[in-house]
Design an enzyme around this catalytic site. Structure first.
Site, PDB file in Angstrom:
ATOM      1  N   GLU A  44       0.829  -1.198   0.000  1.00  0.00           N
ATOM      2  CA  GLU A  44       0.000   0.000   0.000  1.00  0.00           C
ATOM      3  C   GLU A  44       0.869   1.255   0.000  1.00  0.00           C
ATOM      4  O   GLU A  44       1.831   1.367   0.754  1.00  0.00           O
ATOM      5  CB  GLU A  44      -0.889  -0.031   1.240  1.00  0.00           C
ATOM      6  CG  GLU A  44      -1.804   1.166   1.422  1.00  0.00           C
ATOM      7  CD  GLU A  44      -2.665   1.036   2.677  1.00  0.00           C
ATOM      8  OE1 GLU A  44      -3.632   1.816   2.796  1.00  0.00           O
ATOM      9  OE2 GLU A  44      -2.377   0.154   3.519  1.00  0.00           O
ATOM     10  N   LYS A 116      -9.017   2.774  -2.725  1.00  0.00           N
ATOM     11  CA  LYS A 116      -9.381   2.074  -1.488  1.00  0.00           C
ATOM     12  C   LYS A 116     -10.812   2.410  -1.085  1.00  0.00           C
ATOM     13  O   LYS A 116     -11.223   3.575  -1.074  1.00  0.00           O
ATOM     14  CB  LYS A 116      -8.398   2.479  -0.386  1.00  0.00           C
ATOM     15  CG  LYS A 116      -8.521   1.713   0.919  1.00  0.00           C
ATOM     16  CD  LYS A 116      -7.376   2.129   1.850  1.00  0.00           C
ATOM     17  CE  LYS A 116      -7.362   1.366   3.145  1.00  0.00           C
ATOM     18  NZ  LYS A 116      -6.192   1.772   3.985  1.00  0.00           N
ATOM     19  N   CYS A 152      -5.680  -3.000   1.825  1.00  0.00           N
ATOM     20  CA  CYS A 152      -5.623  -3.041   3.288  1.00  0.00           C
ATOM     21  C   CYS A 152      -6.982  -3.151   3.982  1.00  0.00           C
ATOM     22  O   CYS A 152      -7.533  -4.236   4.075  1.00  0.00           O
ATOM     23  CB  CYS A 152      -4.840  -1.837   3.812  1.00  0.00           C
ATOM     24  SG  CYS A 152      -4.145  -2.120   5.479  1.00  0.00           S
TER      25      CYS A 152
END
Length: 571
Positions: A44, A116, A152
């Site tokens: 990430e 994300k 994540c």
């Protein structure tokens, strides 16, 4: 069934070093391509480092991040690496706002993007402050396999991208991470990845950052898990590693399925529809062994200190080595992290320092081979006392502050970073001298309770004996009663509850947010609870001025626990 060769690059970026991080991606992509990988995934925000905090708000930084993606794609292609599909995290922004993003690079261009979806806003995370969430699941087709892309926190929430990935009937979900370390978090992660693999009905590849950024340390622990929850491969903790493995995955449908009514819309990107193959065998998947709690914590503390010193450009560290347990453990961590040649240990005896403490400090210096010096403080203390009428606690604190002045003078003159040595228990109750023993730019024990300090010392000595080395910490530093030695016969027990009792209360109050009644109900003595909570509450102003230190617990002082200094609420 198509066979895809996947590489997970568990590596250590530096926040803000776009050029250096791009170079890392290039180098590790070359290694992955050399191993015949079709796809390589990086962590990430790999290109910017993580977390970037308020750098997000600098338009020049966002522009530099986006430019780095384009330049990296072009450089990979020009160097013959363009056929390898590269998945890499970066900072993006559009008309909506900043984005925690993922780019797919292939043949010189950015062929796909993912933003994300779930933005964590708890503990050390402030992503609601910085980013806007994505609303699209990106699916890329490589070698006849559909691969969903996630980042994540998308893994930590039920539903969302992984549920949509199941509807899209993908064969693999890649999840890139900047997941900070906490003790035993590796156990939590494996169970979590298994749940998401079941939810997505596909294999999940999880790649995590390794390294440290300020008080956060990232332990890697990358892994690949089948839909049935079985573990295929797992990387080491606290070490850079390229994990390469072959995956037999379901073939993608000729026409991507229509996904209606899902939380996220699905965007399909064709990169390569034909089944790929490799003319060289991949290494057999490995599952790295787990280690004991003490070994795991020690590695975290060593890596946290090493990266803090290295990434900030310091020439070693300096430590006030008293002969006590805390400074001994910090010194051992520093020697492991940086090598004894880069550690200056200074004994600063006063008129109240016991001979055994002075001997223990010298003994540790002999055991480790570090740069050892003795700077007696009593003449300087006497000079103050000849000019000021001080008594009691003021004289005790004066000694600590003279020591702080000497340590900072060595730092200014020679360049080492001063480490402070207070543990979490002392920090919690304010058992330290502001601008004295609290002086320092980094504190390896900031999140380590006193009882754990002793356990770590014993483990480190046992580990040395197991390897046939000299144990670094003198036995007497571990076994003698702890004392600040600022007055005759002083012991910590004069001012504090027994550390076993104190740490149990602190674990409930600080880590668990329990109130006074909860702690008493758990069996703690009411008078000890009242005294402890009062000390913790009154010490907030000291903690606010304390040095950063490596986080190892679920709730460290600093990012995790943010209480007002001026506060009249009492339990």
């Amino acid at each position: 069934m198509p066979r895809l060769r996947l590489a997970l690059a568990q590596i250590d970026p530096t926040v803000g070093d776009l050029t250096g991080n791009s170079s890392l991606v290039h180098g590790w992509t070359s290694k992955a391509a050399g191993a015949g990988a079709h796809v390589v995934a990086f962590p990430e925000m790999m290109l910017t480092g993580y977390p970037v905090e308020d750098l997000v708000f600098r338009r020049s930084f966002v522009a530099a991040s986006k430019r780095a993606v384009d330049e990296l794609a072009a450089q990979l292609a020009s160097d013959g690496l363009g056929d390898t599909v590269v998945i890499v995290g970066y900072l993006d922004a559009d008309e909506v706002g900043p984005r925690n993003a993922l780019a797919v690079l292939h043949r010189g261009t950015q062929v796909a993007t993912y933003f994300k979806h779930h933005l964590p806003n708890y503990g050390v995370f402030d992503e609601d402050r910085y980013f806007e969430p994505g609303d699209t699941l990106t699916v890329i087709r490589v070698g006849g396999v559909d691969i969903a892309l996630t980042i994540c926190e998308d893994l930590w929430q039920e539903g969302g991208p992984f549920a949509v990935a199941a509807l899209a009937q993908v064969g693999l979900v890649v999840n890139i991470n900047g997941s900070p370390y906490e003790l035993n978090k590796d156990d939590t992660r494996l169970a979590l990845v298994a749940r998401r693999a079941a939810e997505a009905r596909s294999t999940v590849a999880y790649v995590n950052t390794v390294g440290a950024q300020d008080e956060l340390v990232f332990d890697g622990d990358s892994m690949v898990v089948r839909p049935d929850g079985s573990l295929i491969a797992r990387a080491q903790q606290f070490a850079e590693q390229l994990m390469v493995l072959d995956l037999d995955l379901p073939a993608a449908a000729p026409v991507p399925p229509v996904v209606a009514g899902a939380e996220l819309r699905v965007v399909n990107v064709l990169i390569s529809d034909s089944v790929v193959d490799s003319d060289q065998p991949a290494p057999a998947p490995e599952i790295a062994a787990r280690v004991t709690d003490e070994a795991e914590i020690w590695q975290a503390l060593v890596l946290g200190l090493r990266d803090y010193v290295r990434k900030n450009g310091f020439r070693g560290v300096a430590i006030a080595l008293s002969g006590g347990i805390d400074s001994a453990v910090v010194t051992a961590i520093a020697c492991d992290a940086l090598g004894p040649a880069n550690v200056v240990a200074v004994s600063l005896p006063s008129g109240h320092s016991s001979q055994h403490s002075k001997d223990d400090a010298e003994d540790m210096a002999r055991r480790t081979g570090l740069d050892y010096r003795v700077e007696p403080i009593q003449p300087m203390v006497d000079s103050f006392l000849a000019n000021m009428a001080l008594s009691g606690l003021a004289v005790e604190n004066l000694q600590a502050r003279v020591r702080g002045v000497i340590m900072m003078a060595i730092s200014n003159q020679e360049g080492p970073l001063v480490l402070t040595t207070g543990n979490k228990s002392e920090l919690a109750v304010g058992y330290s001298t502001l601008y004295g023993d609290s002086v320092g730019a980094f504190n390896p024990l900031k999140d380590v309770p006193k009882t754990l300090v002793w356990k770590l010392a014993r483990w480190r000595n046992e580990e040395a004996e197991r390897r046939g080395d000299v144990p670094p910490i003198p036995e007497r530093s571990i076994t003698k009663p702890p004392s600040a030695e600022l007055r005759p016969g002083q012991l910590d027990a004069d001012s504090l509850p027994d550390y076993e009792v104190l740490d149990a209360i602190l674990a409930g109050y600080v880590d668990g947010d329990l109130g006074r009644d909860d702690l008493v109900a758990a069996g703690h003595d009411p008078a000890v609870v009242d005294r402890t909570l009062r000390m913790v509450d009154l010490a907030e102003y000291k903690r606010r001025q304390s040095a950063p230190g490596t986080k190892i617990s679920i709730k460290a002082f600093g990012r995790d626990r943010r209480l007002p200094i001026t506060n009249r609420f009492s339990n």
